[in-house]
Design a protein around this motif. Structure first.
Motif, mmCIF file in Angstrom:
data_model
loop_
_atom_site.group_PDB
_atom_site.id
_atom_site.type_symbol
_atom_site.label_atom_id
_atom_site.label_comp_id
_atom_site.label_asym_id
_atom_site.label_seq_id
_atom_site.Cartn_x
_atom_site.Cartn_y
_atom_site.Cartn_z
ATOM 1 N N MET A 215 0.833 -1.204 0.000
ATOM 2 C CA MET A 215 0.000 0.000 0.000
ATOM 3 C C MET A 215 0.865 1.251 0.000
ATOM 4 O O MET A 215 2.022 1.217 0.427
ATOM 5 C CB MET A 215 -0.895 0.022 1.242
ATOM 6 N N ALA A 216 0.266 2.333 -0.464
ATOM 7 C CA ALA A 216 0.934 3.636 -0.394
ATOM 8 C C ALA A 216 0.047 4.597 0.393
ATOM 9 O O ALA A 216 0.261 4.846 1.560
ATOM 10 C CB ALA A 216 1.239 4.151 -1.792
ATOM 11 N N CYS A 217 -1.026 5.078 -0.264
ATOM 12 C CA CYS A 217 -1.857 6.082 0.419
ATOM 13 C C CYS A 217 -2.699 5.476 1.542
ATOM 14 O O CYS A 217 -2.938 6.109 2.562
ATOM 15 C CB CYS A 217 -2.760 6.791 -0.588
ATOM 16 N N GLY A 218 -3.181 4.259 1.355
ATOM 17 C CA GLY A 218 -4.002 3.593 2.362
ATOM 18 C C GLY A 218 -5.448 4.056 2.400
ATOM 19 O O GLY A 218 -6.235 3.549 3.185
ATOM 20 N N GLY A 220 -7.414 4.683 -0.643
ATOM 21 C CA GLY A 220 -8.126 4.523 -1.904
ATOM 22 C C GLY A 220 -7.815 5.546 -2.973
ATOM 23 O O GLY A 220 -8.555 5.651 -3.954
ATOM 24 N N ALA A 221 -6.713 6.267 -2.850
ATOM 25 C CA ALA A 221 -6.437 7.358 -3.791
ATOM 26 C C ALA A 221 -5.350 7.056 -4.823
ATOM 27 O O ALA A 221 -5.280 7.730 -5.845
ATOM 28 C CB ALA A 221 -6.041 8.613 -3.011
ATOM 29 N N CYS A 222 -4.501 6.047 -4.600
ATOM 30 C CA CYS A 222 -3.308 5.904 -5.457
ATOM 31 C C CYS A 222 -3.297 4.647 -6.334
ATOM 32 O O CYS A 222 -2.455 4.516 -7.204
ATOM 33 C CB CYS A 222 -2.055 5.919 -4.599
ATOM 34 N N TYR A 223 -4.153 3.701 -6.102
ATOM 35 C CA TYR A 223 -4.227 2.448 -6.869
ATOM 36 C C TYR A 223 -2.997 1.545 -6.694
ATOM 37 O O TYR A 223 -2.745 0.682 -7.516
ATOM 38 C CB TYR A 223 -4.465 2.728 -8.362
ATOM 39 N N ALA A 224 -2.237 1.721 -5.624
ATOM 40 C CA ALA A 224 -1.061 0.872 -5.407
ATOM 41 C C ALA A 224 -1.442 -0.542 -4.984
ATOM 42 O O ALA A 224 -0.632 -1.451 -5.071
ATOM 43 C CB ALA A 224 -0.170 1.486 -4.331
ATOM 44 N N CYS A 225 -2.657 -0.725 -4.521
ATOM 45 C CA CYS A 225 -3.029 -1.981 -3.853
ATOM 46 C C CYS A 225 -4.085 -2.778 -4.605
ATOM 47 O O CYS A 225 -4.743 -3.623 -4.009
ATOM 48 C CB CYS A 225 -3.553 -1.648 -2.460
ATOM 49 N N CYS A 240 -6.958 -1.548 0.176
ATOM 50 C CA CYS A 240 -6.922 -0.657 1.344
ATOM 51 C C CYS A 240 -8.292 -0.106 1.696
ATOM 52 O O CYS A 240 -8.590 0.157 2.857
ATOM 53 C CB CYS A 240 -5.962 0.502 1.113
HETATM 54 FE FE1 FES Z 1 -3.566 3.782 -2.348
HETATM 55 FE FE2 FES Z 1 -4.859 1.486 -1.851
HETATM 56 S S1 FES Z 1 -2.930 2.106 -1.110
HETATM 57 S S2 FES Z 1 -5.391 3.053 -3.269
#
Ligand code: FES
Length: 253
Positions: A215-218, A220-225, A240
């Motif tokens: 995860m990055a933002c945690g 729901g904003a960055c799509y890392a997860c 997240c």
């Molecule tokens: Fe950023 Fe899930 S960690 S959208």
């Protein structure tokens, strides 16, 4: 979701590279759903990313919560050094386990592996408080990295498998599956291999899986997860935000 500088009450080492941190603050009033996580900023100028760590236990009377984590890099290594001061905590985040459908006297099976086990304690505690019978199946690599078995055993029957056979049954956690009576619900947290084995074995039971994801933002904003949906792999879920807990069969593991 709120943000707070929570006070570090205590830090203990549970096993090699595994630590338990107790935090105190008004933010605990927001914590109630097992399976949610905290997003923690390591107090270091060169470590900007927060670390997602699941909530292990909540004590509303003391305004404390416990988190358990494994040291896997520079950030968590620095966190393991902390015994006083405060930590910048964002949370609670994510969609946790649901058990409103279970009633007193029903059976819940709780399946966890390694560092996926911590959030299952608050879940088990809340299930027992509701009169639900819990059985725990836990998998560890070896006896040396086990932790809190006594604590879980106080809540319900607890069976263990270790990869090397140094404690309990030898092998993957699936060696324990046929040792339990069919439950009314299954709750699981661990790596994808463990979750897949749970999903494929307990096909006639309601199953909830808590996924591990980078995860990055945690929030729901960055799509890392993101993970693809089973029903439509062109579409995805954000672990997240929509997770980390999903119904079995919803997300590609
Ligand atoms: Fe950023 Fe899930 S960690 S959208």
């Amino acid at each position: 979701m709120k943000q707070e500088m929570m006070t570090i009450v205590n830090q203990i080492q549970l096993a090699p590279h595994i630590y338990e941190l107790t935090l105190k603050g008004a933010l605990t009033a927001e914590m109630s759903v097992p399976g949610q996580f905290l997003h923690i900023r390591i107090p270091s100028a060169d470590l900007l990313m927060r670390r997602p760590i699941s909530i292990h236990e909540i004590d509303h009377n003391r305004q404390t919560c416990k988190i358990i984590y494994r040291v896997e890099g520079q950030g968590t290594a620095q966190m393991a050094e902390l015994t006083t001061g405060t930590l910048d905590v964002l949370g609670p985040l994510g969609h946790g386990f649901e058990f409103e459908h279970l009633v007193k006297g029903q059976q819940a099976l709780i399946v966890g592996g390694g560092i996926g086990i911590p959030p299952l304690y608050e879940l088990s505690k809340q299930l027992v408080a509701k009169g639900i019978q819990v059985t725990h199946l836990f998998g560890f690599a070896t006896k040396e990295v086990m932790y809190h078995l006594d604590k879980f055993s106080q809540l319900g029957k607890t069976l263990v498998a270790t990869d090397d056979g140094s404690f309990g049954e030898k092998g993957l956690i699936s060696v324990l599956f046929d040792q339990v009576t069919p439950p009314d619900s299954v709750f699981s947290c661990g790596n994808n291999g463990l979750l897949k084995s749970v999903e494929s074995y307990f096909t006639h039971t309601e199953v909830q899986l808590s996924l591990e994801a980078r995860m990055a933002c945690g929030i729901g904003a960055c799509y890392a997860c993101v993970c693809p949906k089973v029903a439509d792999p062109q579409k995805s879920v954000k672990v997240c935000d929509e997770g980390p807990v999903f119904q079995a069969g919803m997300v590609q593991l």
